[in-house]
Motif scaffolding. Structure first.
Motif, PDB file in Angstrom:
ATOM      1  N   VAL A 266       0.809  -1.222   0.000  1.00 20.53           N
ATOM      2  CA  VAL A 266       0.000   0.000   0.000  1.00 20.53           C
ATOM      3  C   VAL A 266       0.845   1.275   0.000  1.00 20.53           C
ATOM      4  N   PRO A 267       1.860   1.438   0.867  1.00 17.66           N
ATOM      5  CA  PRO A 267       2.654   2.674   0.837  1.00 17.66           C
ATOM      6  C   PRO A 267       3.302   2.933  -0.521  1.00 17.66           C
ATOM      7  N   ALA A 268       3.855   1.880  -1.134  1.00 22.75           N
ATOM      8  CA  ALA A 268       4.502   2.050  -2.437  1.00 22.75           C
ATOM      9  C   ALA A 268       3.473   2.347  -3.524  1.00 22.75           C
ATOM     10  N   LEU A 269       2.297   1.744  -3.420  1.00 20.99           N
ATOM     11  CA  LEU A 269       1.227   2.048  -4.378  1.00 20.99           C
ATOM     12  C   LEU A 269       0.788   3.508  -4.246  1.00 20.99           C
ATOM     13  N   ALA A 270       0.677   3.952  -3.000  1.00 14.02           N
ATOM     14  CA  ALA A 270       0.239   5.336  -2.763  1.00 14.02           C
ATOM     15  C   ALA A 270       1.188   6.338  -3.415  1.00 14.02           C
ATOM     16  N   GLN A 271       2.474   6.002  -3.440  1.00 15.91           N
ATOM     17  CA  GLN A 271       3.447   6.908  -4.041  1.00 15.91           C
ATOM     18  C   GLN A 271       3.252   7.046  -5.545  1.00 15.91           C
ATOM     19  N   GLN A 272       2.602   6.055  -6.167  1.00 19.42           N
ATOM     20  CA  GLN A 272       2.422   6.093  -7.616  1.00 19.42           C
ATOM     21  C   GLN A 272       1.105   6.734  -8.041  1.00 19.42           C
ATOM     22  N   LEU A 273       0.327   7.259  -7.065  1.00 17.40           N
ATOM     23  CA  LEU A 273      -0.927   7.944  -7.415  1.00 17.40           C
ATOM     24  C   LEU A 273      -0.678   9.250  -8.166  1.00 17.40           C
ATOM     25  N   GLU A 274       0.545   9.742  -8.119  1.00 23.75           N
ATOM     26  CA  GLU A 274       0.900  10.966  -8.854  1.00 23.75           C
ATOM     27  C   GLU A 274       1.625  10.661 -10.155  1.00 23.75           C
ATOM     28  N   HIS A 275       1.657   9.407 -10.560  1.00 27.90           N
ATOM     29  CA  HIS A 275       2.371   9.017 -11.773  1.00 27.90           C
ATOM     30  C   HIS A 275       1.795   9.745 -12.984  1.00 27.90           C
ATOM     31  N   ASP A 276       2.676  10.119 -13.914  1.00 26.52           N
ATOM     32  CA  ASP A 276       2.241  10.868 -15.092  1.00 26.52           C
ATOM     33  C   ASP A 276       1.344  10.046 -16.013  1.00 26.52           C
ATOM     34  N   ASP A 277       1.555   8.734 -16.028  1.00 26.41           N
ATOM     35  CA  ASP A 277       0.809   7.893 -16.958  1.00 26.41           C
ATOM     36  C   ASP A 277      -0.511   7.443 -16.331  1.00 26.41           C
ATOM     37  N   GLU A 278      -1.614   7.745 -17.007  1.00 21.95           N
ATOM     38  CA  GLU A 278      -2.934   7.396 -16.494  1.00 21.95           C
ATOM     39  C   GLU A 278      -3.104   5.887 -16.344  1.00 21.95           C
ATOM     40  N   ARG A 279      -2.444   5.113 -17.209  1.00 20.67           N
ATOM     41  CA  ARG A 279      -2.548   3.653 -17.140  1.00 20.67           C
ATOM     42  C   ARG A 279      -1.989   3.122 -15.828  1.00 20.67           C
ATOM     43  N   VAL A 280      -0.949   3.754 -15.348  1.00 25.43           N
ATOM     44  CA  VAL A 280      -0.381   3.364 -14.059  1.00 25.43           C
ATOM     45  C   VAL A 280      -1.342   3.719 -12.938  1.00 25.43           C
ATOM     46  N   ARG A 281      -1.902   4.939 -12.977  1.00 27.47           N
ATOM     47  CA  ARG A 281      -2.800   5.366 -11.899  1.00 27.47           C
ATOM     48  C   ARG A 281      -4.056   4.502 -11.850  1.00 27.47           C
ATOM     49  N   LYS A 282      -4.541   4.058 -13.032  1.00 26.13           N
ATOM     50  CA  LYS A 282      -5.704   3.167 -13.064  1.00 26.13           C
ATOM     51  C   LYS A 282      -5.378   1.835 -12.375  1.00 26.13           C
ATOM     52  N   ALA A 283      -4.207   1.302 -12.671  1.00 31.56           N
ATOM     53  CA  ALA A 283      -3.807   0.030 -12.059  1.00 31.56           C
ATOM     54  C   ALA A 283      -3.623   0.184 -10.559  1.00 31.56           C
ATOM     55  N   VAL A 284      -3.069   1.305 -10.141  1.00 32.92           N
ATOM     56  CA  VAL A 284      -2.854   1.566  -8.711  1.00 32.92           C
ATOM     57  C   VAL A 284      -4.186   1.708  -7.986  1.00 32.92           C
TER      58      VAL A 284
ATOM     59  N   GLU B  40      -7.048   5.752   2.947  1.00 35.44           N
ATOM     60  CA  GLU B  40      -6.636   7.120   2.650  1.00 35.44           C
ATOM     61  C   GLU B  40      -6.079   7.256   1.230  1.00 35.44           C
ATOM     62  N   PRO B  41      -5.175   6.344   0.771  1.00 36.49           N
ATOM     63  CA  PRO B  41      -4.721   6.429  -0.615  1.00 36.49           C
ATOM     64  C   PRO B  41      -5.883   6.282  -1.603  1.00 36.49           C
ATOM     65  N   LEU B  42      -6.869   5.436  -1.274  1.00 38.11           N
ATOM     66  CA  LEU B  42      -8.007   5.270  -2.174  1.00 38.11           C
ATOM     67  C   LEU B  42      -8.826   6.554  -2.252  1.00 38.11           C
ATOM     68  N   ARG B  43      -8.935   7.262  -1.137  1.00 38.69           N
ATOM     69  CA  ARG B  43      -9.649   8.543  -1.142  1.00 38.69           C
ATOM     70  C   ARG B  43      -9.001   9.501  -2.153  1.00 38.69           C
ATOM     71  N   ARG B  44      -7.670   9.483  -2.204  1.00 39.62           N
ATOM     72  CA  ARG B  44      -6.953  10.329  -3.169  1.00 39.62           C
ATOM     73  C   ARG B  44      -7.224   9.866  -4.585  1.00 39.62           C
ATOM     74  N   ALA B  45      -7.255   8.540  -4.796  1.00 40.25           N
ATOM     75  CA  ALA B  45      -7.522   8.013  -6.131  1.00 40.25           C
ATOM     76  C   ALA B  45      -8.917   8.401  -6.606  1.00 40.25           C
ATOM     77  N   LEU B  46      -9.867   8.481  -5.666  1.00 40.06           N
ATOM     78  CA  LEU B  46     -11.237   8.835  -6.015  1.00 40.06           C
ATOM     79  C   LEU B  46     -11.385  10.326  -6.357  1.00 40.06           C
ATOM     80  N   ARG B  47     -10.328  11.090  -6.179  1.00 38.30           N
ATOM     81  CA  ARG B  47     -10.322  12.508  -6.555  1.00 38.30           C
ATOM     82  C   ARG B  47      -9.443  12.757  -7.779  1.00 38.30           C
ATOM     83  N   ASP B  48      -8.972  11.688  -8.409  1.00 39.47           N
ATOM     84  CA  ASP B  48      -8.096  11.833  -9.576  1.00 39.47           C
ATOM     85  C   ASP B  48      -8.822  12.601 -10.680  1.00 39.47           C
ATOM     86  N   LYS B  49      -8.046  13.340 -11.453  1.00 43.82           N
ATOM     87  CA  LYS B  49      -8.636  14.142 -12.522  1.00 43.82           C
ATOM     88  C   LYS B  49      -9.256  13.284 -13.616  1.00 43.82           C
ATOM     89  N   SER B  50      -8.822  12.017 -13.713  1.00 41.92           N
ATOM     90  CA  SER B  50      -9.332  11.118 -14.742  1.00 41.92           C
ATOM     91  C   SER B  50     -10.526  10.321 -14.219  1.00 41.92           C
TER      92      SER B  50
END
Length: 496
Positions: free
Chosen positions: A336-354, A368-378
């Motif tokens: 989870v911590p390492a996945l959370a670090q990739q929520l800012e990845h430039d590639d949308e394909r990575v953020r979708k997988a995360v 908490e990391p999922l809350r951030r993912a649910l606010r992603d611009k995509s």
């Protein structure tokens, strides 16, 4: 049962060693192997029209053929379980250069009665009584061949019980069966050594199925062993067998239905080395189908988690995506911590997988990391976060999903968030669904009939008493779509 080619190869190899003055130990071992082949079945070796024949079948063996022709031998007939002294004498005279007396005459002089030799011009030595009389044995040649009493005595003793030489001629299936039947038996060491040699041969000839059967069979036998010293014996044998080439070969067949069980067993026994090989394949896998096969192989393997987590920081986007998908499949909370670090990845394909992985993991640390993912611009990333929520084990995600529902503007994503709450089915999730299913409310305000119908479906998925009670109340809702959805949901729950 040995093939004609097996007989030819073993006989020729034994004869070559009898011609080598410095190969005393090899002579003894190979003589025992040949004797073991002849224990049950006899053999006829002949030279016909420039071809070497064994039991009527043409075989490869130019060296043996040349030796027969050198001594003008037309045919050698050896019965099943021949006297070892006669076999030794036959090999000894074949190993020497031709002399004044032919081989048939020399065998007769030595007292041989069961091994039959037919020369180019006459026949000698028709087999007679099965039990030969004691006879004198001709002295060994000066070539350095081991004394006949020594070799014959060892071969005879071996034939009385377990014989490594005989075992070496048996099939992999037979050896594995014996090992599994008596995993702590007195001959485990010899069996493991023979299987080790068979494994080497199988790998050299690209017989991966046989190699896998050997390793998996040994691992299963090891699992039955309780004695610590005997377990060390298995451990040492497996350590010698395992190498990167073997693991890579096993990993490549791990997604084959017929091989999957054995492959997983072998790779799990390899521990971190097995995981490392699979991760290398994962990085290189070009298609989702191949990655899915590797995921199947890795499912349930917890070894090597540190390696997996470390790879989430890889510089290539597709590696991060592949590993994120795997972390989600395996439900690795450690990632989870390492996945959370990739929520800012430039590639949308990575953020979708995360986002999908965090939702599948579903732990409190993932909330908490999922809350951030649910606010992603995509919207696609947000959709993956909703789709990945599996069920009641993800109760810690309920509140982040409720908050996301209040903020979500994309109706399709909002619908998936509602269904995710239904799959969770916790008290908090159901209470949010009840409020959302109503025509209006202070928390959410009025919602479109389509989303209210989706909330009804989510209540059906939750199927708690509170959810069922709400569905009953909605059967006379003023909105036809909601009313029919509630009636259908109740009918479905009653059938179940």
């Amino acid at each position: 049962m040995a093939t004609p080619q097996d007989f030819a190869s073993s006989f020729a190899h034994t004869l070559d060693l009898f011609r080598d003055p410095g190969a005393k130990e090899e002579q003894k071992a190979q003589f025992r192997t040949l004797a073991a082949l002849l224990k049950i079945e006899g053999v006829t070796i002949s030279a016909e029209d420039g071809k070497l024949m064994v039991n009527g079948a043409a075989v490869d063996g130019d060296t043996l053929l040349q030796r027969l022709e050198l001594h003008s031998v037309k045919e050698i007939a050896i019965p099943a379980d021949p006297p070892l002294g006669e076999m030794f004498e036959l090999l000894r005279v074949l190993a020497e250069q031709p002399g004044d007396d032919d081989i048939a005459s020399r065998l007769r002089a030595s007292g041989a009665t069961r091994v039959s030799v037919r020369m180019q011009t006459f026949v000698f030595g028709t087999p007679i009584a099965p039990i030969p009389k004691p006879h004198a044995v001709a002295p060994p040649p000066a070539s350095g061949v081991e004394d006949i009493p020594d070799i014959v005595r060892e071969a005879t003793l071996q034939s009385a019980g377990f014989s490594p030489a005989a075992a070496a001629t048996r099939t992999t299936a037979d050896l594995i069966a014996q090992l599994k039947e008596k995993p702590e038996g007195p001959h485990v060491g010899e069996l493991l050594a023979i299987l080790g040699r068979q494994l080497e041969t199988a790998m050299k000839t690209n017989r991966i199925t046989q190699a896998l059967a050997i390793v998996a069979g040994i691992v299963r036998a090891e699992q039955q062993v309780s004695d610590a010293s005997r377990r060390r014996q298995y451990s040492i044998a497996l350590k010698r067998m395992y190498n990167k080439g073997l693991l890579e070969a096993i990993a490549e067949v791990a997604d084959h239905p017929a091989d999957r069980e054995d492959a997983l067993l072998a790779l799990r026994r390899a521990g971190e080395d097995g995981v490392e090989v699979l991760l290398d394949l994962l990085v290189a896998a070009p298609t989702i189908e191949e990655r899915r096969g590797i995921f199947m192989a890795l499912t349930g393997m917890k070894e090597g988690t540190d390696q997996l987590v470390h790879m989430l920081g890889h510089h290539q986007w597709f590696v991060v995506r592949n590993v994120a998908e795997l972390a989600g499949e395996l439900g690795l909370d450690e990632a989870v911590p390492a996945l959370a670090q990739q929520l800012e990845h430039d590639d949308e394909r990575v953020r979708k997988a995360v986002a999908l992985a965090l939702a599948k993991i579903g732990s409190s640390s993932a909330a908490e990391p999922l809350r951030r993912a649910l606010r992603d611009k995509s919207a696609e990333v947000r959709m993956q976060a909703a789709l990945g929520v599996a069920g009641r084990k993800s109760s810690a995600l309920a509140m982040p999903l409720v908050v996301a529902m209040e903020e979500e503007e994309d109706e399709a994503v909002e619908g998936e968030l509602i269904l995710a709450l239904g799959r969770i089915g916790s008290t908090a999730a159901v209470q949010a669904l009840i409020k959302f299913a109503q025509p209006g409310g202070r928390l959410f305000g009025r919602k479109p009939a389509g989303l209210r119908a989706t909330a009804v479906e989510a209540l059906r998925l939750a199927a708690t008493p509170a959810a069922v009670g709400t569905l009953e109340g909605l059967t006379d809702d003023g909105d036809k779509q909601v009313r029919m959805a509630a009636q259908s949901a109740l009918a479905d729950l009653k059938q179940k």
